[in-house]
Scaffold this motif. Structure first.
Motif, PDB file in Angstrom:
ATOM      1  N   ASP A 186       0.829  -1.203   0.000  1.00 44.46           N
ATOM      2  CA  ASP A 186       0.000   0.000   0.000  1.00 44.46           C
ATOM      3  C   ASP A 186       0.864   1.253   0.000  1.00 44.46           C
ATOM      4  O   ASP A 186       2.093   1.195   0.095  1.00 44.46           O
ATOM      5  CB  ASP A 186      -0.978  -0.012   1.175  1.00 44.46           C
ATOM      6  N   LEU A 187       0.209   2.406  -0.127  1.00 42.94           N
ATOM      7  CA  LEU A 187       0.916   3.670  -0.314  1.00 42.94           C
ATOM      8  C   LEU A 187       1.861   3.982   0.845  1.00 42.94           C
ATOM      9  O   LEU A 187       3.008   4.390   0.633  1.00 42.94           O
ATOM     10  CB  LEU A 187      -0.105   4.805  -0.471  1.00 42.94           C
ATOM     11  N   GLN A 188       1.383   3.805   2.068  1.00 44.72           N
ATOM     12  CA  GLN A 188       2.228   4.109   3.226  1.00 44.72           C
ATOM     13  C   GLN A 188       3.450   3.213   3.262  1.00 44.72           C
ATOM     14  O   GLN A 188       4.568   3.672   3.525  1.00 44.72           O
ATOM     15  CB  GLN A 188       1.427   3.963   4.522  1.00 44.72           C
ATOM     16  N   CYS A 189       3.253   1.939   2.995  1.00 40.38           N
ATOM     17  CA  CYS A 189       4.363   0.987   3.009  1.00 40.38           C
ATOM     18  C   CYS A 189       5.394   1.347   1.946  1.00 40.38           C
ATOM     19  O   CYS A 189       6.608   1.296   2.193  1.00 40.38           O
ATOM     20  CB  CYS A 189       3.831  -0.422   2.787  1.00 40.38           C
ATOM     21  N   VAL A 190       4.933   1.725   0.761  1.00 42.17           N
ATOM     22  CA  VAL A 190       5.847   2.091  -0.322  1.00 42.17           C
ATOM     23  C   VAL A 190       6.642   3.343   0.038  1.00 42.17           C
ATOM     24  O   VAL A 190       7.867   3.397  -0.117  1.00 42.17           O
ATOM     25  CB  VAL A 190       5.076   2.307  -1.643  1.00 42.17           C
ATOM     26  N   ALA A 191       5.953   4.371   0.519  1.00 39.89           N
ATOM     27  CA  ALA A 191       6.621   5.629   0.862  1.00 39.89           C
ATOM     28  C   ALA A 191       7.667   5.420   1.950  1.00 39.89           C
ATOM     29  O   ALA A 191       8.827   5.853   1.818  1.00 39.89           O
ATOM     30  CB  ALA A 191       5.594   6.659   1.308  1.00 39.89           C
ATOM     31  N   GLU A 192       7.272   4.770   3.021  1.00 42.23           N
ATOM     32  CA  GLU A 192       8.191   4.573   4.132  1.00 42.23           C
ATOM     33  C   GLU A 192       9.295   3.586   3.770  1.00 42.23           C
ATOM     34  O   GLU A 192      10.453   3.754   4.179  1.00 42.23           O
ATOM     35  CB  GLU A 192       7.413   4.090   5.353  1.00 42.23           C
ATOM     36  N   GLY A 193       8.947   2.568   2.980  1.00 41.59           N
ATOM     37  CA  GLY A 193       9.948   1.578   2.581  1.00 41.59           C
ATOM     38  C   GLY A 193      11.022   2.164   1.688  1.00 41.59           C
ATOM     39  O   GLY A 193      12.212   1.865   1.847  1.00 41.59           O
ATOM     40  N   LEU A 194      10.633   3.013   0.738  1.00 42.95           N
ATOM     41  CA  LEU A 194      11.615   3.647  -0.147  1.00 42.95           C
ATOM     42  C   LEU A 194      12.522   4.600   0.631  1.00 42.95           C
ATOM     43  O   LEU A 194      13.740   4.628   0.417  1.00 42.95           O
ATOM     44  CB  LEU A 194      10.902   4.403  -1.269  1.00 42.95           C
ATOM     45  N   ALA A 195      11.938   5.388   1.519  1.00 35.96           N
ATOM     46  CA  ALA A 195      12.743   6.337   2.300  1.00 35.96           C
ATOM     47  C   ALA A 195      13.741   5.599   3.194  1.00 35.96           C
ATOM     48  O   ALA A 195      14.920   5.983   3.279  1.00 35.96           O
ATOM     49  CB  ALA A 195      11.826   7.216   3.141  1.00 35.96           C
ATOM     50  N   THR A 196      13.290   4.548   3.834  1.00 33.83           N
ATOM     51  CA  THR A 196      14.171   3.780   4.707  1.00 33.83           C
ATOM     52  C   THR A 196      15.275   3.098   3.911  1.00 33.83           C
ATOM     53  O   THR A 196      16.446   3.095   4.315  1.00 33.83           O
ATOM     54  CB  THR A 196      13.356   2.733   5.487  1.00 33.83           C
ATOM     55  N   ALA A 197      14.916   2.527   2.762  1.00 27.41           N
ATOM     56  CA  ALA A 197      15.916   1.859   1.923  1.00 27.41           C
ATOM     57  C   ALA A 197      16.967   2.849   1.437  1.00 27.41           C
ATOM     58  O   ALA A 197      18.161   2.532   1.375  1.00 27.41           O
ATOM     59  CB  ALA A 197      15.237   1.178   0.738  1.00 27.41           C
ATOM     60  N   TRP A 198      16.534   4.057   1.072  1.00 26.15           N
ATOM     61  CA  TRP A 198      17.464   5.083   0.614  1.00 26.15           C
ATOM     62  C   TRP A 198      18.448   5.476   1.720  1.00 26.15           C
ATOM     63  O   TRP A 198      19.663   5.553   1.495  1.00 26.15           O
ATOM     64  CB  TRP A 198      16.688   6.297   0.138  1.00 26.15           C
ATOM     65  N   LEU A 210      14.089  12.249  -2.264  1.00 23.17           N
ATOM     66  CA  LEU A 210      15.014  11.340  -1.584  1.00 23.17           C
ATOM     67  C   LEU A 210      16.453  11.826  -1.721  1.00 23.17           C
ATOM     68  O   LEU A 210      17.180  11.962  -0.732  1.00 23.17           O
ATOM     69  CB  LEU A 210      14.886   9.928  -2.157  1.00 23.17           C
ATOM     70  N   GLY A 211      16.860  12.063  -2.968  1.00 23.76           N
ATOM     71  CA  GLY A 211      18.248  12.422  -3.206  1.00 23.76           C
ATOM     72  C   GLY A 211      18.619  13.790  -2.688  1.00 23.76           C
ATOM     73  O   GLY A 211      19.668  13.975  -2.052  1.00 23.76           O
ATOM     74  N   GLY A 212      17.766  14.776  -2.924  1.00 27.44           N
ATOM     75  CA  GLY A 212      18.085  16.143  -2.541  1.00 27.44           C
ATOM     76  C   GLY A 212      18.148  16.347  -1.046  1.00 27.44           C
ATOM     77  O   GLY A 212      19.013  17.073  -0.539  1.00 27.44           O
ATOM     78  N   THR A 213      17.261  15.699  -0.323  1.00 23.55           N
ATOM     79  CA  THR A 213      17.220  15.864   1.130  1.00 23.55           C
ATOM     80  C   THR A 213      18.513  15.386   1.770  1.00 23.55           C
ATOM     81  O   THR A 213      19.126  16.093   2.579  1.00 23.55           O
ATOM     82  CB  THR A 213      16.027  15.085   1.718  1.00 23.55           C
ATOM     83  N   VAL A 214      18.938  14.189   1.409  1.00 22.78           N
ATOM     84  CA  VAL A 214      20.156  13.632   1.999  1.00 22.78           C
ATOM     85  C   VAL A 214      21.377  14.431   1.564  1.00 22.78           C
ATOM     86  O   VAL A 214      22.294  14.686   2.357  1.00 22.78           O
ATOM     87  CB  VAL A 214      20.308  12.150   1.622  1.00 22.78           C
ATOM     88  N   ARG A 215      21.394  14.881   0.322  1.00 24.85           N
ATOM     89  CA  ARG A 215      22.546  15.651  -0.167  1.00 24.85           C
ATOM     90  C   ARG A 215      22.725  16.942   0.605  1.00 24.85           C
ATOM     91  O   ARG A 215      23.846  17.306   0.983  1.00 24.85           O
ATOM     92  CB  ARG A 215      22.372  15.952  -1.649  1.00 24.85           C
TER      93      ARG A 215
END
Length: 211
Positions: free
Chosen positions: A96-108, A172-177
């Motif tokens: 679901d949407l929440q799982c995808v959003a949180e999963g991508l951010a955590t993986a990054w 994802l990329g800009g925040t961490v950079r």
């Protein structure tokens, strides 16, 4: 800044056998260790060879000069991050949407911070090279993977999944950079852990249409 042409940075050969792969891994590890201990200015192929336990001749079989070696280190780091994100995308398919959003951010964050000390050393030399080709390739792979995830989300739809995937990748990329460029402290990383998943979810919820 004079950046070397990409053709001059290509390795002379790539490892084809297990023994060769072990040698290249030892060279890469030695390079990062020397970057951390002495900095890029004192790094030489001779010192890397000695630290890696290989001959200078063996070094030159793979990397014709210091710049080619450093470029390979940066390229390897980027490839590892992309591979980690593609693996995460496969794992999150159909969620679901929440799982995808949180999963991508955590993986990054996991991929970028797996070895934060080494990552900082590599980040410090990346500006010496023209990474446009590498970055464009990574961007295409990442955006394609995110778009496929969004199209399969069961609880939301997106009228323009390409743009949404692009913006999520940029977030994802800009925040961490930005945080890394400012000199990240330990508490900054913890705040990213908490807030980046929320930011990704908030953006996706804003642009999504409920099914």
């Amino acid at each position: 800044m004079n950046r070397p042409a990409p053709d001059l940075l290509k390795p002379r050969k790539t490892p084809q056998q297990t023994r060769s792969a072990v040698t290249v891994e030892a060279i890469h590890t030695a390079t990062i260790q020397l970057l951390l201990s002495d900095g890029v200015a004192r790094l030489t192929t001779t010192r890397v060879a000695a630290r890696a336990g290989v001959s200078v001749g063996t070094m030159y079989q793979y990397y014709p000069h210091k710049q080619a070696l450093l470029f390979a280190i940066v390229e390897r780091q980027l490839d590892m991050i992309v591979t980690a994100m593609l693996t995460a995308a496969e794992r999150l398919a159909g969620c679901d949407l929440q799982c995808v959003a949180e999963g991508l951010a955590t993986a990054w964050l996991d991929a970028k911070m797996a070895d934060i000390v080494s990552s900082r050393a590599i980040y410090g030399i990346a500006a010496e090279f023209d990474l446009s080709e590498l970055m464009n390739r990574a961007k295409i792979l990442l955006i394609d993977a995110i778009r496929s995830l969004l199209e399969a989300v069961p609880d939301a739809g997106f009228t323009d999944p390409d743009t949404t995937a692009f913006m999520l990748a940029a977030l994802l990329g800009g925040t961490v950079r930005v945080v890394m460029e400012s000199g990240m402290a330990d508490d900054d990383f913890e705040r990213l852990r908490q807030e980046l998943p929320r930011a990704c979810l908030g953006y996706l919820q804003l642009v999504a249409s409920r099914q």
